[in-house]
Write a protein that holds these residues in place. Structure first.
Motif, PDB file in Angstrom:
ATOM      1  N   THR A   3       0.806  -1.223   0.000  1.00 22.27           N
ATOM      2  CA  THR A   3       0.000   0.000   0.000  1.00 22.27           C
ATOM      3  C   THR A   3       0.835   1.266   0.000  1.00 22.27           C
ATOM      4  O   THR A   3       0.335   2.314  -0.362  1.00 22.27           O
ATOM      5  CB  THR A   3      -0.923   0.047   1.232  1.00 22.27           C
ATOM      6  OG1 THR A   3      -0.121   0.125   2.413  1.00 22.27           O
ATOM      7  CG2 THR A   3      -1.837  -1.156   1.281  1.00 22.27           C
ATOM      8  N   THR A   5       3.443   3.841   2.481  1.00 17.50           N
ATOM      9  CA  THR A   5       3.462   4.299   3.866  1.00 17.50           C
ATOM     10  C   THR A   5       2.444   5.401   4.095  1.00 17.50           C
ATOM     11  O   THR A   5       2.387   6.362   3.336  1.00 17.50           O
ATOM     12  CB  THR A   5       4.871   4.835   4.222  1.00 17.50           C
ATOM     13  OG1 THR A   5       5.814   3.804   3.961  1.00 17.50           O
ATOM     14  CG2 THR A   5       4.950   5.252   5.678  1.00 17.50           C
ATOM     15  N   GLN A   9      -2.476   6.515   1.758  1.00 17.92           N
ATOM     16  CA  GLN A   9      -2.034   5.535   0.768  1.00 17.92           C
ATOM     17  C   GLN A   9      -2.633   4.157   1.070  1.00 17.92           C
ATOM     18  O   GLN A   9      -3.082   3.452   0.165  1.00 17.92           O
ATOM     19  CB  GLN A   9      -0.506   5.431   0.729  1.00 17.92           C
ATOM     20  CG  GLN A   9       0.189   6.672   0.249  1.00 17.92           C
ATOM     21  CD  GLN A   9       0.490   7.653   1.381  1.00 17.92           C
ATOM     22  OE1 GLN A   9      -0.216   7.732   2.386  1.00 17.92           O
ATOM     23  NE2 GLN A   9       1.539   8.424   1.216  1.00 17.92           N
ATOM     24  N   ALA A  10      -2.630   3.771   2.335  1.00 15.39           N
ATOM     25  CA  ALA A  10      -3.161   2.468   2.731  1.00 15.39           C
ATOM     26  C   ALA A  10      -4.663   2.381   2.469  1.00 15.39           C
ATOM     27  O   ALA A  10      -5.153   1.360   1.972  1.00 15.39           O
ATOM     28  CB  ALA A  10      -2.855   2.200   4.197  1.00 15.39           C
ATOM     29  N   ALA A  14      -6.168  -0.157  -0.233  1.00 17.21           N
ATOM     30  CA  ALA A  14      -7.078  -1.188   0.276  1.00 17.21           C
ATOM     31  C   ALA A  14      -8.454  -1.071  -0.393  1.00 17.21           C
ATOM     32  O   ALA A  14      -9.051  -2.089  -0.764  1.00 17.21           O
ATOM     33  CB  ALA A  14      -7.214  -1.085   1.793  1.00 17.21           C
ATOM     34  N   SER A  28      -3.946  -6.359   7.270  1.00 16.92           N
ATOM     35  CA  SER A  28      -2.930  -5.303   7.273  1.00 16.92           C
ATOM     36  C   SER A  28      -1.706  -5.863   7.981  1.00 16.92           C
ATOM     37  O   SER A  28      -1.766  -6.217   9.154  1.00 16.92           O
ATOM     38  CB  SER A  28      -3.448  -4.065   8.016  1.00 16.92           C
ATOM     39  OG  SER A  28      -2.435  -3.085   8.102  1.00 16.92           O
ATOM     40  N   SER A  89      -2.903   4.162  14.897  1.00 17.40           N
ATOM     41  CA  SER A  89      -2.443   4.306  13.520  1.00 17.40           C
ATOM     42  C   SER A  89      -2.509   5.778  13.141  1.00 17.40           C
ATOM     43  O   SER A  89      -3.581   6.376  13.129  1.00 17.40           O
ATOM     44  CB  SER A  89      -3.354   3.468  12.619  1.00 17.40           C
ATOM     45  OG  SER A  89      -2.779   3.193  11.394  1.00 17.40           O
ATOM     46  N   GLU A 112      -0.458   2.583   8.939  1.00 17.89           N
ATOM     47  CA  GLU A 112      -1.336   2.154   7.863  1.00 17.89           C
ATOM     48  C   GLU A 112      -2.621   1.447   8.292  1.00 17.89           C
ATOM     49  O   GLU A 112      -3.631   1.520   7.587  1.00 17.89           O
ATOM     50  CB  GLU A 112      -0.592   1.187   6.913  1.00 17.89           C
ATOM     51  CG  GLU A 112       0.550   1.799   6.173  1.00 17.89           C
ATOM     52  CD  GLU A 112       1.834   1.862   6.981  1.00 17.89           C
ATOM     53  OE1 GLU A 112       2.642   2.756   6.694  1.00 17.89           O
ATOM     54  OE2 GLU A 112       2.010   1.046   7.910  1.00 17.89           O
ATOM     55  N   VAL A 116      -6.482   0.836   6.221  1.00 19.36           N
ATOM     56  CA  VAL A 116      -6.907  -0.472   5.702  1.00 19.36           C
ATOM     57  C   VAL A 116      -8.182  -0.916   6.406  1.00 19.36           C
ATOM     58  O   VAL A 116      -9.145  -1.365   5.767  1.00 19.36           O
ATOM     59  CB  VAL A 116      -5.782  -1.513   5.878  1.00 19.36           C
ATOM     60  CG1 VAL A 116      -6.264  -2.903   5.490  1.00 19.36           C
ATOM     61  CG2 VAL A 116      -4.553  -1.115   5.066  1.00 19.36           C
ATOM     62  N   LYS A 131       1.155  -7.322  13.030  1.00 20.64           N
ATOM     63  CA  LYS A 131       2.339  -6.478  12.919  1.00 20.64           C
ATOM     64  C   LYS A 131       3.507  -7.077  13.695  1.00 20.64           C
ATOM     65  O   LYS A 131       3.322  -7.646  14.769  1.00 20.64           O
ATOM     66  CB  LYS A 131       2.047  -5.078  13.489  1.00 20.64           C
ATOM     67  CG  LYS A 131       0.841  -4.381  12.876  1.00 20.64           C
ATOM     68  CD  LYS A 131       1.096  -3.968  11.459  1.00 20.64           C
ATOM     69  CE  LYS A 131      -0.103  -3.263  10.857  1.00 20.64           C
ATOM     70  NZ  LYS A 131       0.217  -2.602   9.598  1.00 20.64           N
TER      71      LYS A 131
END
Length: 168
Positions: A3, A5, A9-10, A14, A28, A89, A112, A116, A131
């Protein structure tokens, strides 16, 4: 799908992937910093994600809250997990100076997962956030150390994702 950073963008990536591929679930993955509960190298599945970037406190809503389409207040987004860990996030690196978001004290932070999770939430699709802890927030981190940790993450994350998917 990679995706990029950041939350925007994520979320965009998504949303595109969900529309294009119509998955049964969204995951994610990536790195996160720990607020001290977890150690570097731990792989964690989170049960909720919040974004401190959402700030409607001027309207007397808690920090991190946003309004849904039907004007319901949403503070955290649910994630599929057997754990009870909270991920923060944000669009910026976490400094650790202001860990608490309203009454919520997250366990780790990334850049991110909220984007998402929100894309999945809007499409009524389950979302997981898995993560690897690559740093401790507030501690000095050198780029060579981080690069080494990212290589380790790429090796170990796939098996952790398979395990996390078993809860679906």
């Amino acid at each position: 799908m990679i995706t990029g950073t950041g939350l925007v963008q994520a979320a965009v990536a998504a949303s595109y992937a969900i529309a294009e591929y119509k998955p049964a679930a969204v995951v994610s993955t990536g790195s996160a910093g720990s607020f001290g509960r977890f150690s570097v190298g731990d792989i964690i599945s989170f049960s909720k994600v919040i974004s401190p970037d959402n700030d409607l406190t001027r309207f007397h809503l808690p920090k991190g809250a946003m309004l849904s389409d039907n004007h319901q207040t949403i503070v955290t987004l649910p994630l599929v997990s057997e754990n009870d860990y909270i991920l923060s996030s944000s669009s910026a690196f976490e400094s650790g100076d202001n860990r608490k978001i309203g009454d919520i004290a997250p366990d780790a932070a990334d850049m991110e997962a909220f984007g998402v999770a929100y894309a999945a939430f809007k499409m009524h699709i389950p979302c997981l956030a898995v993560k690897m802890i690559t740093d401790i927030i507030g501690e000095d981190l050198r780029l060579p150390d981080y690069s080494f940790r990212l290589r380790k993450m790429r090796e170990e994350l796939p098996s952790a994702i398979e395990k996390a998917l078993s809860v679906l």
